[in-house]
Design a protein around this motif. Structure first.
Motif, short mmCIF file in Angstrom:
data_model
loop_
_atom_site.label_atom_id
_atom_site.label_comp_id
_atom_site.label_asym_id
_atom_site.label_seq_id
_atom_site.Cartn_x
_atom_site.Cartn_y
_atom_site.Cartn_z
N LEU A 62 0.85 -1.18 0.00
CA LEU A 62 0.00 0.00 0.00
C LEU A 62 0.89 1.24 0.00
CD1 LEU A 62 -2.62 -1.06 2.70
CD2 LEU A 62 -2.86 -1.20 0.21
N PRO A 63 0.39 2.36 -0.50
CA PRO A 63 1.19 3.59 -0.47
C PRO A 63 1.43 4.05 0.97
CG PRO A 63 -0.71 3.80 -1.93
CD PRO A 63 -0.92 2.56 -1.12
N ALA A 64 2.46 4.83 1.17
CA ALA A 64 2.71 5.43 2.47
C ALA A 64 1.66 6.51 2.73
CB ALA A 64 4.10 6.04 2.52
N ILE A 65 1.38 6.78 3.97
CA ILE A 65 0.37 7.78 4.31
C ILE A 65 0.74 9.15 3.74
CG2 ILE A 65 1.43 8.39 6.52
CD1 ILE A 65 -2.37 8.10 5.82
N ALA A 66 2.03 9.42 3.62
CA ALA A 66 2.48 10.70 3.06
C ALA A 66 2.05 10.86 1.60
CB ALA A 66 4.00 10.82 3.17
N SER A 67 1.82 9.73 0.92
CA SER A 67 1.40 9.76 -0.48
C SER A 67 -0.02 10.27 -0.64
CB SER A 67 1.52 8.37 -1.10
OG SER A 67 2.85 7.91 -1.06
N SER A 68 -0.75 10.41 0.46
CA SER A 68 -2.12 10.92 0.41
C SER A 68 -2.18 12.31 -0.19
CB SER A 68 -2.73 10.93 1.81
OG SER A 68 -2.77 9.64 2.36
N TYR A 69 -1.05 13.02 -0.15
CA TYR A 69 -1.02 14.38 -0.66
C TYR A 69 -0.65 14.42 -2.15
CZ TYR A 69 -1.05 15.25 4.33
OH TYR A 69 -1.38 15.25 5.66
N SER A 70 -0.39 13.25 -2.74
CA SER A 70 -0.02 13.20 -4.15
C SER A 70 -1.24 12.85 -4.99
CB SER A 70 1.07 12.14 -4.37
OG SER A 70 1.33 11.97 -5.75
N SER A 71 -1.43 13.58 -6.07
CA SER A 71 -2.54 13.28 -6.98
C SER A 71 -2.14 12.22 -8.00
CB SER A 71 -2.97 14.55 -7.71
OG SER A 71 -1.97 14.94 -8.64
N TYR A 72 -0.84 11.99 -8.16
CA TYR A 72 -0.28 11.07 -9.16
C TYR A 72 -0.51 11.55 -10.59
CZ TYR A 72 -0.10 7.83 -5.19
OH TYR A 72 0.14 7.25 -3.97
N ALA A 73 -1.11 12.70 -10.77
CA ALA A 73 -1.43 13.19 -12.11
C ALA A 73 -0.17 13.29 -12.98
CB ALA A 73 -2.11 14.55 -12.02
N GLY A 74 -0.29 12.81 -14.21
CA GLY A 74 0.82 12.84 -15.16
C GLY A 74 1.68 11.60 -15.13
N GLN A 75 1.52 10.77 -14.10
CA GLN A 75 2.30 9.55 -14.01
C GLN A 75 1.57 8.38 -14.68
OE1 GLN A 75 4.58 8.92 -10.27
NE2 GLN A 75 3.34 10.58 -9.42
N THR A 76 2.34 7.41 -15.13
CA THR A 76 1.77 6.27 -15.84
C THR A 76 1.68 5.07 -14.90
OG1 THR A 76 2.65 7.02 -17.96
CG2 THR A 76 2.03 4.70 -17.79
N ALA A 77 0.47 4.58 -14.71
CA ALA A 77 0.21 3.44 -13.84
C ALA A 77 -0.23 2.24 -14.69
CB ALA A 77 -0.86 3.79 -12.82
N ILE A 78 -0.29 1.07 -14.05
CA ILE A 78 -0.64 -0.16 -14.78
C ILE A 78 -1.90 -0.77 -14.18
CG2 ILE A 78 0.07 -2.50 -15.38
CD1 ILE A 78 2.94 -1.56 -15.38
N ALA A 79 -2.90 -0.98 -15.03
CA ALA A 79 -4.12 -1.68 -14.64
C ALA A 79 -4.07 -3.08 -15.24
CB ALA A 79 -5.36 -0.95 -15.15
N SER A 80 -4.56 -4.06 -14.49
CA SER A 80 -4.57 -5.43 -15.01
C SER A 80 -5.90 -6.09 -14.69
CB SER A 80 -3.41 -6.24 -14.41
OG SER A 80 -3.37 -6.16 -12.99
N GLY A 81 -6.25 -7.09 -15.51
CA GLY A 81 -7.51 -7.79 -15.28
C GLY A 81 -7.91 -8.66 -16.44
N SER A 86 -6.89 7.42 -0.06
CA SER A 86 -8.01 8.00 0.70
C SER A 86 -8.59 7.01 1.71
CB SER A 86 -9.12 8.45 -0.25
OG SER A 86 -8.69 9.51 -1.06
N TYR A 87 -8.17 5.73 1.62
CA TYR A 87 -8.77 4.69 2.46
C TYR A 87 -7.74 3.92 3.27
CZ TYR A 87 -12.91 5.76 -0.22
OH TYR A 87 -13.97 6.42 -0.78
#
Length: 271
Positions: A147-166, A258-259
């Motif tokens: 899970l992300p660190a609690i400090a990451s709660s302030y990051s929107s991650y906007a502009g970064q490339t993430a990976i979805a799988s399914g 957020s959770y």
């Protein structure tokens, strides 16, 4: 004068909200869990590439459906609330890229589901659930995702490339013939941009969105699956446009940062 003031207040209220241009829809795949499919126009996953990904075959008295999930501890899986809603049990498939096949399989009753108490099926808010599982042994094909660190709660991650799988559907019009896990690289966008499509009542601070280009997106059957960035779980697959997965409209995920407190308080899994 009073009428004028009311009109002004009304305009201000509407202006404060971002009204939707499109309607979102959840990505639960209704029907037999053996129906095959994948993320639209994605890539085939290699063996052990996503060892934290699980397949979830839910059952209820009225039918069955397929979702994805993420291993966050050897006794906990994180998924979407709209996946657990109404289910009486789930079969969890671990350690395989083939749909409805697992190197390890566990069946769990709904008594082990921890669905967010404030999940709203209309606004799609708080679309997150935990599943308490029998303990599994981690191997090369079965591992947790951090899970992300609690400090990451302030990051929107906007502009970064993430990976979805399914294992979601391959297109809006047909069922796919491929049965292997798929993935796609998707760029995170700001909530303000996503609100232009779905409105601010749907795209709250608890949501993270990605852009869909060249018809690459999540689709029915991907629900509850992971959105990962730098080996951390930042999103839980939640919704796309009701017009279709290949319409190049943003895809929405529950924002894990957020959770983090909710996850810890209900599972003991720390961030």
């Amino acid at each position: 004068m009073k009428v004028f003031v009311l009109i002004v207040l009304g305009i201000a209220f509407v202006s404060a909200r971002v009204l939707p241009q499109d309607t979102p829809v959840h990505l639960r795949d209704i029907g037999s869990p053996s129906i095959e499919g994948r993320i639209t126009n994605g890539n085939k996953a290699a063996t052990n590439q996503f060892p934290y990904q699980v397949g979830l075959a839910f059952k209820s008295s009225s039918g069955s459906w397929w979702c994805g999930g993420s291993i966050i501890a050897n006794t906990w899986v994180l998924t979407a609330a709209h996946c657990t809603k109404g289910a009486s049990s789930v079969t969890i498939y671990y350690g395989s890229t083939t749909r409805a096949v697992g190197t390890v399989t566990k069946k769990v009753s709904s008594s082990k589901f921890v669905q967010h108490a404030s999940y709203n099926s209309v606004t799609l808010n708080n679309d997150i659930s935990l599943i308490k599982t029998p303990s599994v042994t981690f191997t090369a094909s079965i591992k947790k995702i951090n899970l992300p660190a609690i400090a990451s709660s302030y990051s929107s991650y906007a502009g970064q490339t993430a990976i979805a799988s399914g294992w979601g559907r391959t297109s809006d019009s047909v069922s796919a013939s491929a049965s292997t896990l798929q993935y796609a690289q998707l760029k995170v966008i700001t909530n303000a941009v996503c609100q232009q499509t779905y409105g601010s009542s749907v795209v709250t601070s608890g949501v993270i969105c990605v852009a869909s280009t060249n018809k690459v997106s999540t689709c029915q059957g991907d629900s509850g699956g992971p959105l990962a960035l730098n080996s951390q779980l930042i999103g839980v697959t939640s919704f796309v446009s009701s017009n279709g997965c290949e319409k190049n409209k943003p895809a929405g995920f529950t924002r894990v940062t957020s959770y983090l407190i909710w996850i810890k308080s209900n599972s003991g899994v720390s961030y």
